[in-house]
Write a protein that holds these residues in place. Structure first.
Motif, PDB file in Angstrom:
ATOM      1  N   ASP A 148       0.826  -1.208   0.000  1.00 56.10           N
ATOM      2  CA  ASP A 148       0.000   0.000   0.000  1.00 56.10           C
ATOM      3  C   ASP A 148       0.859   1.256   0.000  1.00 56.10           C
ATOM      4  OD1 ASP A 148      -2.296  -1.509  -0.029  1.00 56.10           O
ATOM      5  OD2 ASP A 148      -2.848  -1.099   2.060  1.00 56.10           O
ATOM      6  N   LYS A 172       1.066   4.074  -2.916  1.00 61.91           N
ATOM      7  CA  LYS A 172       0.757   5.463  -2.553  1.00 61.91           C
ATOM      8  C   LYS A 172       1.908   6.401  -2.916  1.00 61.91           C
ATOM      9  CE  LYS A 172      -0.559   8.256   1.436  1.00 61.91           C
ATOM     10  NZ  LYS A 172      -0.843   8.224   2.880  1.00 61.91           N
ATOM     11  N   GLU A 185      -2.430   8.825  -3.390  1.00 61.38           N
ATOM     12  CA  GLU A 185      -3.499   8.326  -2.509  1.00 61.38           C
ATOM     13  C   GLU A 185      -4.738   7.914  -3.293  1.00 61.38           C
ATOM     14  OE1 GLU A 185      -5.305   7.160   0.929  1.00 61.38           O
ATOM     15  OE2 GLU A 185      -3.286   8.007   0.885  1.00 61.38           O
ATOM     16  N   GLU A 186      -5.106   8.707  -4.295  1.00 61.40           N
ATOM     17  CA  GLU A 186      -6.305   8.403  -5.078  1.00 61.40           C
ATOM     18  C   GLU A 186      -6.168   7.066  -5.807  1.00 61.40           C
ATOM     19  OE1 GLU A 186      -8.913  10.373  -8.678  1.00 61.40           O
ATOM     20  OE2 GLU A 186      -7.687  11.686  -7.436  1.00 61.40           O
ATOM     21  N   GLU A 237      -6.513   4.228  -3.256  1.00 63.35           N
ATOM     22  CA  GLU A 237      -7.916   4.029  -2.897  1.00 63.35           C
ATOM     23  C   GLU A 237      -8.669   3.312  -4.014  1.00 63.35           C
ATOM     24  OE1 GLU A 237      -9.498   7.839  -1.810  1.00 63.35           O
ATOM     25  OE2 GLU A 237      -8.191   8.004  -0.061  1.00 63.35           O
ATOM     26  N   TYR A 238      -8.390   3.683  -5.265  1.00 59.27           N
ATOM     27  CA  TYR A 238      -9.048   3.033  -6.393  1.00 59.27           C
ATOM     28  C   TYR A 238      -8.678   1.551  -6.462  1.00 59.27           C
ATOM     29  CZ  TYR A 238     -10.335   1.640 -11.072  1.00 59.27           C
ATOM     30  OH  TYR A 238     -10.859   0.954 -12.134  1.00 59.27           O
ATOM     31  N   ASN A 246      -7.563  -0.403  -4.099  1.00 56.57           N
ATOM     32  CA  ASN A 246      -8.150  -1.121  -2.959  1.00 56.57           C
ATOM     33  C   ASN A 246      -9.656  -1.311  -3.110  1.00 56.57           C
ATOM     34  OD1 ASN A 246      -5.719  -1.518  -1.670  1.00 56.57           O
ATOM     35  ND2 ASN A 246      -5.886   0.315  -0.414  1.00 56.57           N
ATOM     36  N   SER A 247     -10.317  -0.408  -3.803  1.00 54.88           N
ATOM     37  CA  SER A 247     -11.772  -0.524  -3.982  1.00 54.88           C
ATOM     38  C   SER A 247     -12.152  -1.586  -5.014  1.00 54.88           C
ATOM     39  CB  SER A 247     -12.364   0.826  -4.394  1.00 54.88           C
ATOM     40  OG  SER A 247     -12.051   1.117  -5.751  1.00 54.88           O
ATOM     41  N   GLN A 248     -11.192  -2.057  -5.779  1.00 54.88           N
ATOM     42  CA  GLN A 248     -11.477  -3.018  -6.847  1.00 54.88           C
ATOM     43  C   GLN A 248     -11.491  -4.472  -6.381  1.00 54.88           C
ATOM     44  OE1 GLN A 248     -12.421  -1.947 -10.009  1.00 54.88           O
ATOM     45  NE2 GLN A 248     -12.464  -0.094  -8.757  1.00 54.88           N
ATOM     46  N   ASN A 249     -11.180  -4.726  -5.127  1.00 53.73           N
ATOM     47  CA  ASN A 249     -11.166  -6.092  -4.582  1.00 53.73           C
ATOM     48  C   ASN A 249     -10.326  -7.037  -5.440  1.00 53.73           C
ATOM     49  OD1 ASN A 249     -12.838  -5.435  -2.380  1.00 53.73           O
ATOM     50  ND2 ASN A 249     -14.632  -5.612  -3.688  1.00 53.73           N
TER      51      ASN A 249
END
Length: 77
Positions: free
Chosen positions: A25, A29, A34-35, A38-39, A41-44
């Protein structure tokens, strides 16, 4: 800076999945922001997919090529 961080952390995360995820992570980053982290990590995504992303980042920073393990195609009849 990023490569120094990776070399230092590689020694610390030996067989510790939680620390490996923190390092991954942090690397994403630092390299992409950061964006982007986050993207991603949001994609699983699977750990294998995230590992590929990290390999590409490291290759881009160190100006080297990346070779991914390719699934062997079975011969077609």
């Amino acid at each position: 800076m990023i490569m120094g961080y990776v070399r230092k952390k590689e020694k610390e995360v030996n067989d510790n999945p939680e620390e490996e995820m923190k390092m991954t992570d942090h690397l994403i980053k630092m390299a992409l922001g950061e964006e982007a982290l986050e993207y991603i990590n949001s994609q699983n995504m699977t750990m294998a997919a995230i590992s590929d992303i990290v390999q590409v980042i490291i290759a881009a920073i160190s100006d080297t090529d990346v070779e991914f393990d390719q699934e062997e195609e079975s011969p077609k009849k």
